[in-house]
Design an enzyme around this catalytic site. Structure first.
Site, mmCIF file in Angstrom:
data_model
loop_
_atom_site.group_PDB
_atom_site.id
_atom_site.type_symbol
_atom_site.label_atom_id
_atom_site.label_comp_id
_atom_site.label_asym_id
_atom_site.label_seq_id
_atom_site.Cartn_x
_atom_site.Cartn_y
_atom_site.Cartn_z
ATOM 1 N N ASP A 87 -35.649 1.139 56.043
ATOM 2 C CA ASP A 87 -35.218 0.249 54.958
ATOM 3 C C ASP A 87 -33.721 -0.050 54.995
ATOM 4 O O ASP A 87 -33.311 -1.205 54.911
ATOM 5 C CB ASP A 87 -35.591 0.839 53.593
ATOM 6 C CG ASP A 87 -37.101 0.896 53.411
ATOM 7 O OD1 ASP A 87 -37.765 -0.098 53.733
ATOM 8 O OD2 ASP A 87 -37.602 1.938 52.955
ATOM 9 N N ARG A 105 -26.690 12.455 44.693
ATOM 10 C CA ARG A 105 -26.210 11.080 44.471
ATOM 11 C C ARG A 105 -24.736 11.023 44.130
ATOM 12 O O ARG A 105 -24.007 10.210 44.687
ATOM 13 C CB ARG A 105 -27.055 10.375 43.401
ATOM 14 C CG ARG A 105 -28.555 10.282 43.726
ATOM 15 C CD ARG A 105 -28.847 9.961 45.158
ATOM 16 N NE ARG A 105 -30.271 9.910 45.486
ATOM 17 C CZ ARG A 105 -30.760 10.074 46.697
ATOM 18 N NH1 ARG A 105 -29.956 10.328 47.718
ATOM 19 N NH2 ARG A 105 -32.048 9.996 46.915
ATOM 20 N N ASP A 131 -32.808 7.245 41.062
ATOM 21 C CA ASP A 131 -31.676 7.238 41.985
ATOM 22 C C ASP A 131 -30.810 5.980 41.843
ATOM 23 O O ASP A 131 -29.592 6.053 41.951
ATOM 24 C CB ASP A 131 -32.168 7.412 43.429
ATOM 25 C CG ASP A 131 -32.660 8.833 43.673
ATOM 26 O OD1 ASP A 131 -32.087 9.759 43.065
ATOM 27 O OD2 ASP A 131 -33.609 9.031 44.451
ATOM 28 N N SER A 138 -42.504 8.975 50.228
ATOM 29 C CA SER A 138 -41.073 8.751 50.076
ATOM 30 C C SER A 138 -40.423 10.124 49.999
ATOM 31 O O SER A 138 -40.755 10.930 49.134
ATOM 32 C CB SER A 138 -40.816 7.961 48.787
ATOM 33 O OG SER A 138 -39.438 7.975 48.509
HETATM 34 N N1 ARG Z 1 -37.877 12.405 41.246
HETATM 35 C C1 ARG Z 1 -36.790 13.105 41.832
HETATM 36 C C2 ARG Z 1 -35.498 12.752 41.149
HETATM 37 O O1 ARG Z 1 -35.471 11.783 40.469
HETATM 38 C C3 ARG Z 1 -36.720 12.927 43.322
HETATM 39 C C4 ARG Z 1 -36.383 11.566 43.805
HETATM 40 C C5 ARG Z 1 -36.400 11.551 45.285
HETATM 41 N N2 ARG Z 1 -36.076 10.289 45.830
HETATM 42 C C6 ARG Z 1 -36.843 9.686 46.744
HETATM 43 N N3 ARG Z 1 -36.442 8.538 47.182
HETATM 44 N N4 ARG Z 1 -37.942 10.208 47.185
HETATM 45 O O2 ARG Z 1 -34.522 13.429 41.271
#
Ligand code: ARG
Length: 401
Positions: A14, A95, A124, A175
């Protein structure tokens, strides 16, 4: 001058396609920024070369693994932070450190905009953009997947048409986001919340059903931070890595939850965080002997609020900073050793010692020679129950009328 955009680059399909996609959609030059937060996998140089091969005018790589361990994982450990009681904030704490490096790169390369590869449904995107707004209020944000209609199918077609140096056939149904603090897996087959995760989902942990022999480990802490494992001095990054390996081999730290995203969706997540969960367990047990009761009770509430703020993308907020100051203050005496056994998916503490402990053997013992004056207990209980007793007398009186 041509406008420049800094892109948070992972090396995957991506964000590789996003380089050219953003270029075509906006006419801007794209600078790819890859940040090492201990995710393992390909070398940063390989990722850098791929970014250039996909059309980035510059590719900037930052080794932030120690910074991430010291300044992001350690505060999470000190807070014993588990969102909704389960999730050690793996992605949520990565992040802000990535944002720091994005903003730094934007300054260095004269970019006006920051781009990331998140969709419009998750947490995110919020964490990236709130972080960027805070650290670089003059910078704009774009998300090609969300704002420029870069779907998975279009990404594959674009990569093939342009002959980009990226694999398009290997389709991963999940993912995945990972760093040294843990790994998050979502979507696909897991979206049916009755489906049990299959074995292929896991990477940091071995199946706990068939563990190797029990592994006893002693973790030494100073002011809430791990400083030695089995007597060997370690940095925070080394401590996490060593416990990822040893607790991971025992299947410790697998988490399967449905969690509340900030955007209002409930979503199924599989995490594996062997090092993080072993460290949080050990740290909590050391606090149990070194932190005074009222401070400890209040700290549990603060830790929960801290976890919510960080989950919700408020890493750089004033309240989070104030809670950090409180948590830091509680860690002054969290120094000592925790011995634990890692086995069959569990990390079980079986010994603790500390020079700054509040555990008083002479007060606690049931043997003769204890220093606790039991005669004081009667009066204490009388007064402790007084308020409820008076209220209950009133209830009886009122009911009798
Ligand atoms: N749900 C988790 C969070 O918000 C993990 C997110 C992981 N991101 C991903 N692109 N798989 O912290």
């Amino acid at each position: 001058m041509t406008e420049r955009i800094v892109l948070a680059y992972s090396g995957g399909l991506d964000t590789s396609v996003a380089i050219g996609w953003i270029g075509e959609a906006t006419g801007a030059e794209v600078i790819a920024v890859a940040v090492d937060v201990g995710q393992g996998g390909e070398s940063l140089e390989t990722i850098r070369q791929r970014a250039l091969g996909c059309g980035a005018v510059e590719a900037y790589v930052a080794d932030a693994s120690d910074e991430f361990a010291n300044e992001y994982c350690m505060p999470t450990l000190k807070a014993n932070a588990l969102y909704q009681g389960h999730y050690p904030l793996v992605s949520a704490i990565s992040r802000p450190v990535i944002v720091k490096h994005l903003v730094k790169a934007a300054r260095e390369f004269g970019a006006t905009t920051v781009a990331h590869g998140c969709t419009g449904k998750g947490n995110d995107q919020v964490r990236f953009e709130v972080g960027i707004q805070t650290l670089g209020p003059d910078l704009k944000c774009i998300a090609p997947v969300r704002d420029l209609a870069l779907t998975r199918d279009k990404a594959i077609a674009f990569a093939e048409e342009k002959g980009l140096p990226i694999e398009t056939t290997k389709k991963n149904p999940y993912s995945i986001d990972q760093n040294v603090w843990g790994r998050a897996v979502e979507t696909g087959y897991l979206e049916d919340i009755w489906n049990a995760p299959t074995k292929d989902i896991y990477d940091y942990t071995a199946t706990p059903e068939f563990p190797p022999a029990p592994d006893e480990v002693t973790i030494s802490f100073e002011a809430g931070v791990p400083v030695a494992i089995d007597g060997v001095r370690v940095t925070p990054l080394q401590a996490i890595k060593e416990l990822n390996r040893r607790a991971g081999a025992q299947g410790v730290g697998r988490i399967d939850v449905v969690e509340d995203r900030l955007v209002g969706i409930k979503s199924r997540e599989i995490y594996e965080a062997p090092g993080a969960m072993a460290l949080i367990t050990a740290h909590k047990h050391l606090e149990d002997i070194t932190v005074e009761r009222e401070q400890a009770r209040f700290k549990a509430t603060v830790g929960q609020r801290w976890a919510e703020l960080v989950y919700d993308g408020q890493w750089f907020s004033p309240l989070k900073r104030s809670l950090d100051a409180f948590i830091e203050d509680t860690q002054q005496y969290v120094t000592g050793d925790i011995r634990m056994v890692l086995h069959g998916g569990q990390a079980i503490v079986n010994g603790r010692r500390s020079e700054t402990s509040l555990y008083d053997f002479d007060l606690a013992t049931y043997d003769t020679g204890d220093t606790f004056d039991q005669s004081m207990a009667r009066g204490f209980i009388e007064l402790w129950g007084m308020s409820a007793k008076v209220a209950s007398g009133r209830d009886i009186r009122v009911a009798g009328k």
